[in-house]
Design a protein around this motif. Structure first.
Motif, PDB file in Angstrom:
ATOM      1  N   UNK A 102     -25.328 -27.201 -13.574  1.00 27.13           N
ATOM      2  CA  UNK A 102     -26.372 -27.482 -14.172  1.00 27.13           C
ATOM      3  C   UNK A 102     -27.062 -26.441 -14.152  1.00 27.13           C
ATOM      4  N   UNK A 103     -26.641 -25.288 -13.288  1.00 21.74           N
ATOM      5  CA  UNK A 103     -27.009 -24.222 -13.538  1.00 21.74           C
ATOM      6  C   UNK A 103     -27.513 -23.985 -15.905  1.00 21.74           C
ATOM      7  N   UNK A 104     -28.717 -23.536 -16.081  1.00 30.63           N
ATOM      8  CA  UNK A 104     -29.385 -23.403 -17.564  1.00 30.63           C
ATOM      9  C   UNK A 104     -29.228 -21.749 -17.794  1.00 30.63           C
ATOM     10  N   UNK A 108     -21.940 -26.298 -20.318  1.00 30.52           N
ATOM     11  CA  UNK A 108     -21.136 -27.552 -19.828  1.00 30.52           C
ATOM     12  C   UNK A 108     -20.843 -28.280 -21.066  1.00 30.52           C
ATOM     13  N   UNK A 109     -18.923 -27.623 -21.512  1.00 29.22           N
ATOM     14  CA  UNK A 109     -18.502 -28.327 -22.443  1.00 29.22           C
ATOM     15  C   UNK A 109     -17.124 -28.936 -21.968  1.00 29.22           C
ATOM     16  N   UNK A 110     -17.789 -29.925 -23.446  1.00 30.48           N
ATOM     17  CA  UNK A 110     -16.701 -30.781 -24.056  1.00 30.48           C
ATOM     18  C   UNK A 110     -16.247 -30.695 -25.028  1.00 30.48           C
ATOM     19  N   UNK A 126     -18.698 -24.454 -17.614  1.00 32.25           N
ATOM     20  CA  UNK A 126     -18.801 -25.015 -16.574  1.00 32.25           C
ATOM     21  C   UNK A 126     -17.798 -26.475 -17.551  1.00 32.25           C
ATOM     22  N   UNK A 127     -16.959 -27.074 -16.454  1.00 35.85           N
ATOM     23  CA  UNK A 127     -15.750 -28.360 -17.314  1.00 35.85           C
ATOM     24  C   UNK A 127     -17.206 -29.724 -16.310  1.00 35.85           C
ATOM     25  N   UNK A 223     -25.487 -39.027 -14.255  1.00 33.80           N
ATOM     26  CA  UNK A 223     -26.593 -39.308 -15.124  1.00 33.80           C
ATOM     27  C   UNK A 223     -26.999 -37.723 -15.610  1.00 33.80           C
ATOM     28  N   UNK A 224     -27.196 -36.664 -14.915  1.00 34.42           N
ATOM     29  CA  UNK A 224     -27.425 -35.080 -15.439  1.00 34.42           C
ATOM     30  C   UNK A 224     -26.466 -34.258 -16.036  1.00 34.42           C
ATOM     31  N   UNK A 225     -25.488 -34.861 -15.737  1.00 35.50           N
ATOM     32  CA  UNK A 225     -24.431 -33.532 -16.625  1.00 35.50           C
ATOM     33  C   UNK A 225     -24.209 -34.858 -18.181  1.00 35.50           C
ATOM     34  N   UNK A 226     -24.778 -35.585 -17.862  1.00 32.74           N
ATOM     35  CA  UNK A 226     -24.036 -36.113 -19.236  1.00 32.74           C
ATOM     36  C   UNK A 226     -25.103 -35.684 -20.318  1.00 32.74           C
TER      37      UNK A 226
END
Lengths: 359, 359
Positions: A102-104, A108-110, A126-127, A223-226
């Motif tokens: 959650x670090x700006x 955060x990658x798929x 980040x995964x 919730x937050x990652x999505x």
């Protein structure tokens, strides 16, 4: 001449780490050398990579000298401690822990969903959490084509998501139960909490510790990652997400019952199926007439996400039910990490920028 | 002198039937005599009722002569065949199968929810589907106090819901898997369909056969039965319900992740908890600080429904997540049947009206 990379895997002896070694061996990443790093406890073990025996080393800051690419899955504390050091030494890190998600400053990658974020990295990528990854792989093509207003997800998460020792504990519980013995629990539902309950032949509606408003950390992560993955990259103004996360007595592969509402109210179930079936990384298994639907036992060992049971909510236009399954240790962890590494290599992004991550 | 009743249990040797015998023995129903009925295959077996041995008899139409009260759980075909005959002979029937549930002449009753429907019976009272019962027990008090607009449920249903032979198959699969043997499947997910898959260490998103719009019969049951139970009796004009039903590798007790929207947008999670905790038949187990939440292993053998993990959807006022668990063979079947019988006795309703059910 093709560029080759010195790679290090941090946490190589864990349930995910072992699979990272295997996924890397079967990837397009050109590996010049491979270091396997773990805690002092696991140092000295031997592991195989492409037929070559490698001795596991204890991780220190100096382990990252001359390393180009780090794949990390040794827990959040280890990532927080070592990855900024690795970046300082010039290594690009793909981190499978929750330490930086959650670090700006950290993308955060798929790769199937928001690969364009990779170029913004400052040394760390980040995964997402395993349960988040498989859901966004199935939902992203729908989001891109029909818009997405809301997601309500209930998860059916495998024991291995809590690590190799939790998986071992689960197997022991299952054996004890079938032998008519008392089951014991020292790890599940989560090593980080006080009480422990048997998972075998049971359901535990707790994954990770409890936080605000009665939600668990796992539920907040979903919730937050999505939102971070979907909203940053698709110009959406809003996406509502809520989650209930449940550990189920399955060793490998998570299931998810995903209810979602699209913006385009004319989208039909057939439209949704077609869109998912055309998308990368997700395989449609949806044929009720022949009892074809995603199952954990079939997903184990596979890299892709499986989606099926796609049905319209009969009373809410634009709303659908869907069932999603993926191997939580592969697409949910090791493979997504290696896939990110493949993309970094392809796009020549295995280089730490000057204004790199400082922590 | 207290009125006493000649009772018959149809399908006495099944997973539910055996429990009906036990629940009846521990009920307030005054039993003058008890007949245990089953198929020819099970006739001759001996079972115990209050310390007395009773021999199981093969069911024929004449089995119901002189019987006042029938509790039935021998499958829909047996109920369709025998219950109208029993009614003709003056017996009131509480049916645990799906045979008559949606028949407008048959009340569908959960005693904690719509007991006032019992007086409308014409000889047959239907017990809802196991997964429906536990959900409406938890939701009805909320519905009565705050109104209910919508329910989105994902189930985690135990193997025993498919019957004793499915439960035995599941145990054998679990043993084979742990012994490193190939698992075999001849019954699960449902005896009524062509293909069979292992449930042990797996998840099967199919309960019963597939019907319209990609929904299974179990999912339609949850949708239609919930509306019949809730709407007939609470003057509600509408209630939207959708469901995803999944079989999980648990022997006994279903779990349900229930998302619901109330009409009163000022209702808080604490209001919902208080309402459920004050209601009959449902026990609140909701204390995240002490890791207290419903679990199948704890619910097994109990008559009540357990509710917990009640949380507000942070982005939709009036919407909540909840986790519900109950013993599918007791509250979901045997106990709800016997509880209906207790109420019939209490209200002197064990009498077949002149305009009785004709089928």
């Amino acid at each position: 001449m093709m560029k080759e990379y010195n790679v290090a895997i941090l946490g190589a002896t864990g349930a995910v780490g072992m699979r990272m070694v295997d996924q890397l061996a079967n990837s397009t990443v050109p590996v010049k050398s491979l270091k396997l790093l773990a805690s002092a406890h696991s140092a000295g073990k031997q592991m195989e990579f492409k037929g070559e025996k490698i001795t596991v080393e204890e991780t220190t800051n100096d382990s990252f000298d001359n390393v180009d690419l780090v794949l990390a899955s040794a827990g959040g504390a280890a990532s927080k401690k070592f990855l900024p050091e690795a970046v300082k030494r010039g290594a690009v890190c793909v981190d499978n822990t929750s330490a930086f998600r959650m670090d700006p400053e950290v993308p955060l990658v798929v790769p199937e969903v928001n690969p364009e974020q990779l170029k913004n990295h400052k040394g760390i990528i980040a995964n997402p959490n395993c349960s988040t990854i498989q859901m966004v792989v199935a939902l992203a093509p729908v989001f891109k084509k029909y818009g997405l207003k809301q997601v309500i997800v209930s998860t059916y998460q495998a024991a291995s998501g809590a690590g190799q020792s939790a998986l071992n504990e689960f197997y022991q519980q299952a054996k004890d139960y079938l032998d008519g013995k008392q089951m014991s629990a020292d790890i599940l539902p989560t090593a980080g909490d006080k009480k422990h309950y048997p998972l075998a032949f049971n359901l535990l509606p707790q994954i990770d510790v409890f936080e605000d408003e009665g939600y668990t950390h796992e539920e907040w992560k979903m919730i937050h990652e999505t939102k971070k993955i979907m909203l940053n990259d698709m110009n959406a103004t809003d996406l509502k997400v809520t989650a209930t996360c449940v550990r189920v007595p399955v060793p490998i592969s998570h299931g998810e019952s995903v209810y979602f509402e699209v913006e385009d109210k004319n989208a039909s179930a057939d439209d949704i199926k077609k869109t998912i079936s055309d998308a990368a990384g997700v395989t449609l298994q949806d044929d009720p007439d022949h009892q074809v639907y995603p199952q954990p036992l079939n997903a184990e060992g596979k890299r892709e996400t499986f989606a099926g049971r796609i049905r319209p909510d009969q009373e809410n236009k634009g709303c659908f039910n869907m069932w999603v399954v993926a191997d939580n240790l592969l697409k949910g962890a090791a493979w997504n990490t290696v896939e990110n590494a493949e993309r970094l290599v392809d796009e020549d992004l295995v280089r730490v920028p000057k204004d790199h991550y400082q922590g």
